[in-house]
Design an enzyme around this catalytic site. Structure first.
Site, PDB file in Angstrom:
ATOM      1  N   ASN A   4       0.837  -1.185   0.000  1.00  7.74           N
ATOM      2  CA  ASN A   4       0.000   0.000   0.000  1.00  7.74           C
ATOM      3  C   ASN A   4       0.879   1.245   0.000  1.00  7.74           C
ATOM      4  O   ASN A   4       1.956   1.271   0.587  1.00  7.74           O
ATOM      5  CB  ASN A   4      -1.015  -0.001   1.146  1.00  7.74           C
ATOM      6  CG  ASN A   4      -0.445  -0.249   2.519  1.00  7.74           C
ATOM      7  OD1 ASN A   4       0.514  -0.991   2.692  1.00  7.74           O
ATOM      8  ND2 ASN A   4      -1.047   0.359   3.527  1.00  7.74           N
ATOM      9  N   GLU A  15      -3.009  -4.935  -3.045  1.00  8.97           N
ATOM     10  CA  GLU A  15      -3.532  -5.847  -4.048  1.00  8.97           C
ATOM     11  C   GLU A  15      -3.581  -5.174  -5.424  1.00  8.97           C
ATOM     12  O   GLU A  15      -3.163  -5.740  -6.436  1.00  8.97           O
ATOM     13  CB  GLU A  15      -4.938  -6.337  -3.676  1.00  8.97           C
ATOM     14  CG  GLU A  15      -5.008  -7.065  -2.357  1.00  8.97           C
ATOM     15  CD  GLU A  15      -5.323  -6.151  -1.169  1.00  8.97           C
ATOM     16  OE1 GLU A  15      -4.709  -5.067  -1.056  1.00  8.97           O
ATOM     17  OE2 GLU A  15      -6.171  -6.527  -0.352  1.00  8.97           O
ATOM     18  N   CYS A  54     -10.172  -4.935   0.377  1.00  9.41           N
ATOM     19  CA  CYS A  54     -11.266  -3.967   0.484  1.00  9.41           C
ATOM     20  C   CYS A  54     -12.208  -4.129  -0.712  1.00  9.41           C
ATOM     21  O   CYS A  54     -11.920  -4.877  -1.653  1.00  9.41           O
ATOM     22  CB  CYS A  54     -10.705  -2.544   0.558  1.00  9.41           C
ATOM     23  SG  CYS A  54     -10.095  -1.894  -1.028  1.00  9.41           S
ATOM     24  N   GLU A 107       0.349   5.300   0.571  1.00 10.43           N
ATOM     25  CA  GLU A 107      -0.589   6.331   1.031  1.00 10.43           C
ATOM     26  C   GLU A 107      -0.250   7.696   0.433  1.00 10.43           C
ATOM     27  O   GLU A 107       0.832   7.917  -0.095  1.00 10.43           O
ATOM     28  CB  GLU A 107      -0.560   6.425   2.556  1.00 10.43           C
ATOM     29  CG  GLU A 107      -1.089   5.193   3.237  1.00 10.43           C
ATOM     30  CD  GLU A 107      -1.078   5.289   4.743  1.00 10.43           C
ATOM     31  OE1 GLU A 107      -1.759   4.454   5.362  1.00 10.43           O
ATOM     32  OE2 GLU A 107      -0.396   6.160   5.321  1.00 10.43           O
ATOM     33  N   CYS A 129     -10.609  -3.253  -4.126  1.00 12.06           N
ATOM     34  CA  CYS A 129      -9.691  -4.306  -4.582  1.00 12.06           C
ATOM     35  C   CYS A 129     -10.460  -5.527  -5.064  1.00 12.06           C
ATOM     36  O   CYS A 129     -10.071  -6.160  -6.048  1.00 12.06           O
ATOM     37  CB  CYS A 129      -8.719  -4.697  -3.464  1.00 12.06           C
ATOM     38  SG  CYS A 129      -7.466  -3.423  -3.166  1.00 12.06           S
ATOM     39  N   CYS A 137      -4.018   0.455  -2.633  1.00 13.40           N
ATOM     40  CA  CYS A 137      -3.854  -0.749  -1.818  1.00 13.40           C
ATOM     41  C   CYS A 137      -2.812  -1.688  -2.412  1.00 13.40           C
ATOM     42  O   CYS A 137      -2.497  -1.626  -3.603  1.00 13.40           O
ATOM     43  CB  CYS A 137      -5.184  -1.496  -1.707  1.00 13.40           C
ATOM     44  SG  CYS A 137      -6.475  -0.571  -0.863  1.00 13.40           S
TER      45      CYS A 137
END
Length: 145
Positions: free
Chosen positions: A52, A65, A98, A54, A101, A63
């Site tokens: 990830n 994934e 999430c 940010e 994703c 993210c």
């Protein structure tokens, strides 16, 4: 399927999980300090790392994934050609992708592709892309009769 022993995973999945842990260490998380790593196995046996990343504006955050999937596509691999993805985070139970994703997994991966979810305690769970997002919106919804 859930277990407390990473040793019960197949050797290929154990290695993929270890690679996800390595990818996790590369996360850029100055705001949440919540590192997530992913390792995506392609059809040729190659592995694409994701972590990830940010951003202070939050919305541009990506993210692990999706980072792994987008990297594999950018590296020339075809959508639908992936074999498995492992994702790991420091959570009480095995981390799950999430919603965003999950939608990207539906778009870029076979519906029966294994998604290996784990935490730093070595607990894991395996699901498929289709099981993670039943009734997903897909390209089929965009085709006209």
């Amino acid at each position: 399927m859930t277990s407390t022993s990473i040793g019960e995973l197949s050797p290929v999945w154990q290695q993929l999980m270890q690679q996800a842990i390595e990818a996790r260490s590369r996360a850029y998380v100055p705001y949440s300090n919540f590192q997530v790593g992913a390792a995506l196995l392609d059809a040729e046996g190659g592995v694409h790392f994701g972590c990830n990343v940010e951003n202070a504006a939050y919305s541009p955050t990506n993210c692990a994934e999706r980072t792994a999937l987008f990297r594999a596509i950018a590296d020339g691999h075809q959508a639908g050609s992936f074999e498995a993805i492992a994702v790991v985070g420091d959570t009480d139970t095995p981390i799950t992708p999430c919603g965003v994703c999950r939608q990207v997994l539906v778009e870029l991966c076979p519906p029966d592709m294994p998604v290996i979810m784990s935490n730093m305690k070595g607990e894991w769970r395996v699901s498929t892309v289709a099981e993670l997002l039943p009734g997903a919106f897909s390209a089929d919804a965009l085709t006209k009769a």
